[in-house]
Design an enzyme around this catalytic site. Structure first.
Site, PDB file in Angstrom:
ATOM      1  N   ARG A   1       0.964  -1.096  -0.197  1.00 24.94           N
ATOM      2  CA  ARG A   1       0.194   0.088   0.006  1.00 24.94           C
ATOM      3  C   ARG A   1       1.011   1.404   0.093  1.00 24.94           C
ATOM      4  O   ARG A   1       1.743   1.402   1.113  1.00 24.94           O
ATOM      5  CB  ARG A   1      -0.860  -0.115   1.074  1.00 24.94           C
ATOM      6  CG  ARG A   1      -1.675   1.087   1.157  1.00 24.94           C
ATOM      7  CD  ARG A   1      -2.314   1.435   2.633  1.00 24.94           C
ATOM      8  NE  ARG A   1      -3.514   2.265   2.323  1.00 24.94           N
ATOM      9  CZ  ARG A   1      -4.352   2.814   3.237  1.00 24.94           C
ATOM     10  NH1 ARG A   1      -4.593   1.964   4.264  1.00 24.94           N
ATOM     11  NH2 ARG A   1      -5.350   3.522   3.074  1.00 24.94           N
TER      12      ARG A   1
ATOM     13  N   ARG B   1      -6.843  14.512  12.945  1.00 24.58           N
ATOM     14  CA  ARG B   1      -6.855  15.231  11.834  1.00 24.58           C
ATOM     15  C   ARG B   1      -7.840  16.321  11.744  1.00 24.58           C
ATOM     16  O   ARG B   1      -9.156  15.991  12.042  1.00 24.58           O
ATOM     17  CB  ARG B   1      -6.437  14.643  10.770  1.00 24.58           C
ATOM     18  CG  ARG B   1      -5.150  13.979  10.578  1.00 24.58           C
ATOM     19  CD  ARG B   1      -5.127  13.442   9.436  1.00 24.58           C
ATOM     20  NE  ARG B   1      -5.022  11.769   9.481  1.00 24.58           N
ATOM     21  CZ  ARG B   1      -5.152  10.897   8.561  1.00 24.58           C
ATOM     22  NH1 ARG B   1      -5.299  11.162   7.379  1.00 24.58           N
ATOM     23  NH2 ARG B   1      -5.079   9.558   8.802  1.00 24.58           N
TER      24      ARG B   1
END
Ligand code: ADP
Length: 400
Positions: A94, A242
């Site tokens: 990934r 975040r």
């Protein structure tokens, strides 16, 4: 032992891996998967589960065994050496960023690796870690085929108006674009929709990937038209730690106050979102039933801004036939789904409380104008499929 495909997902604090058995043609079957978590922390942990969720190993590590990614790779490599007697046919990785060029997975060679290394500045917190095991395998076992699978690739089909910022052309050419992320997850969902709900797959769909990172993607015919995430995995929906969408002027203000780049980066990536708003936890499980007003505000902000983000995608799709929830929160939090759907009730969305509470695949009522679904995501499966497709058929599209 059968042939295998190894899938690696190297993050900043975890190293995940999955092993799939294959006939080297089309067949793929999950064999086992696990991770070293808490890398660099006080309580690193190594856990592997096999078929039917059977725990194969569960072991607390000494902090010095998993002080960094390199050492954690050794833990995984040593253990894999005891259970796999044959080298994997290929390793799929990934990789968060494929830049403007890669719209599908690619076999790693010298030139590709150089290009991917050059993208580190676009995703400093992720790309370097993602590439670390690629380098290790490339240097030590150069004959093993490696495939890079990108979180950005699925979104390369977005039209230019959705790919640009309103900045001068120079910046676009420099790679300052609205890439969008979580593409491997969206690709999995697009495949599942084609398989399980073919009528919807051809229609106007929004998928809300709500994990510790969160984004939503507008799709038509299984292709991405728009995403709430942009240049980095910071934009769009609020997340566990975040901030999500925020006026760029706030960053200018912080700079004027004398905050350094690293301080701002840490604040926006690690101390914001649910954690920053609540001051209690980044985990929905700690907040959703918590009577503390700060937890209530964090949950209310989360649901409102997810709904607002979803609504913002509907210009791209020109309507909505289906809304799909996925990832840790999307699959497991009835409260978040309920609150998001309440904000979207004006679209004619109605969900059944009993179906929602028991995490059923179809949540919408018969009179809902929009179908609402849960589809559990599986990014590792997409990586394994794309890796197999590249080594057998020479192209990086999943064989869904
Ligand atoms: P990632 O892969 O990005 O780390 P996941 O998709 O695994 O994220 O999602 C992790 C998040 O899912 C956690 O922050 C947690 O809040 C949430 N989560 C997991 N299980 C549940 C649950 N049963 N109820 C509510 N939230 C959950």
């Amino acid at each position: 032992m059968q042939d295998t495909i190894l899938v690696m997902n190297a993050g900043s604090s975890s190293l995940k891996f999955h092993v799939y058995e294959t006939d080297g043609l089309n067949a793929l079957e999950f064999a086992f998967g696990g991770q070293v978590s808490g890398i660099g922390g006080k309580q690193p942990f190594f856990k592997v589960k096999g078929r039917d969720q059977k725990v194969l190993i569960e072991q607390a590590l000494q902090p010095e065994q998993a002080q960094n990614l390199q050492l954690s790779q050794r833990v995984v490599g040593d253990w894999l050496g005891t259970v796999i007697t044959k080298e994997p046919l290929a390793v799929g990785h990934r990789i968060v960023h494929g830049g403007p060029d890669y719209d599908r997975s690619v076999m790693v060679n010298d030139e590709v690796l150089r290009k991917l290394d050059a993208l580190v500045s676009l995703a400093p917190l992720h790309q370097r870690n993602n590439l670390e095991p690629v380098h290790v395998i490339f240097e030590n076992w150069p004959h093993i085929r490696q495939v890079a699978c990108f979180d950005t690739a699925f979104h390369r089909s977005k039209p230019e108006v959705a790919d640009r910022f309103a900045l001068p052309q120079f910046y676009y050419k420099e790679g300052i674009r609205r890439y969008g992320f979580h593409g491997l997850s969206y690709q999995y969902i697009a495949g599942k929709l084609r398989q399980d709900y073919p009528d919807l797959a051809a229609g106007r769909v929004v998928v809300a990937h709500l994990g510790s990172g969160a984004s939503a993607c507008a799709m038509k015919d299984g292709r991405s038209l728009e995403s709430t995430m942009g240049f980095t995995a910071l934009d769009g929906l609020p997340m566990s730690t975040r901030c999500g969408q925020m006026d760029a002027g706030v960053v200018l203000w912080m700079l004027e106050q004398g905050m350094t780049h690293d301080e701002i980066q840490h604040l926006l990536y690690k101390e914001s979102g649910l954690k920053g708003l609540s001051g209690i936890s980044a985990d929905v499980r700690d907040l959703q039933d918590n009577p503390d007003p700060r937890a209530k505000l964090a949950m209310a902000y989360f649901a409102y801004h997810i709904a607002k983000g979803i609504t913002g995608l509907l210009t791209a799709t020109q309507g909505l036939d289906a809304l799909v929830f996925t990832a840790g929160i999307g699959e497991n939090s009835p409260l978040v789904r309920q609150k998001v759907c309440e904000h979207l009730a004006w679209l004619g969305i109605r969900i059944d409380p009993v179906r929602n509470e028991s995490n059923q695949s179809c949540l919408s009522t018969n009179d809902s104008k929009v179908g609402v679904y849960i589809i559990p995501t599986n990014e590792e499966w997409v990586i394994a499929q794309q890796t197999l497709a590249l080594i057998t058929k020479g192209h990086g599209q999943a064989v869904t």
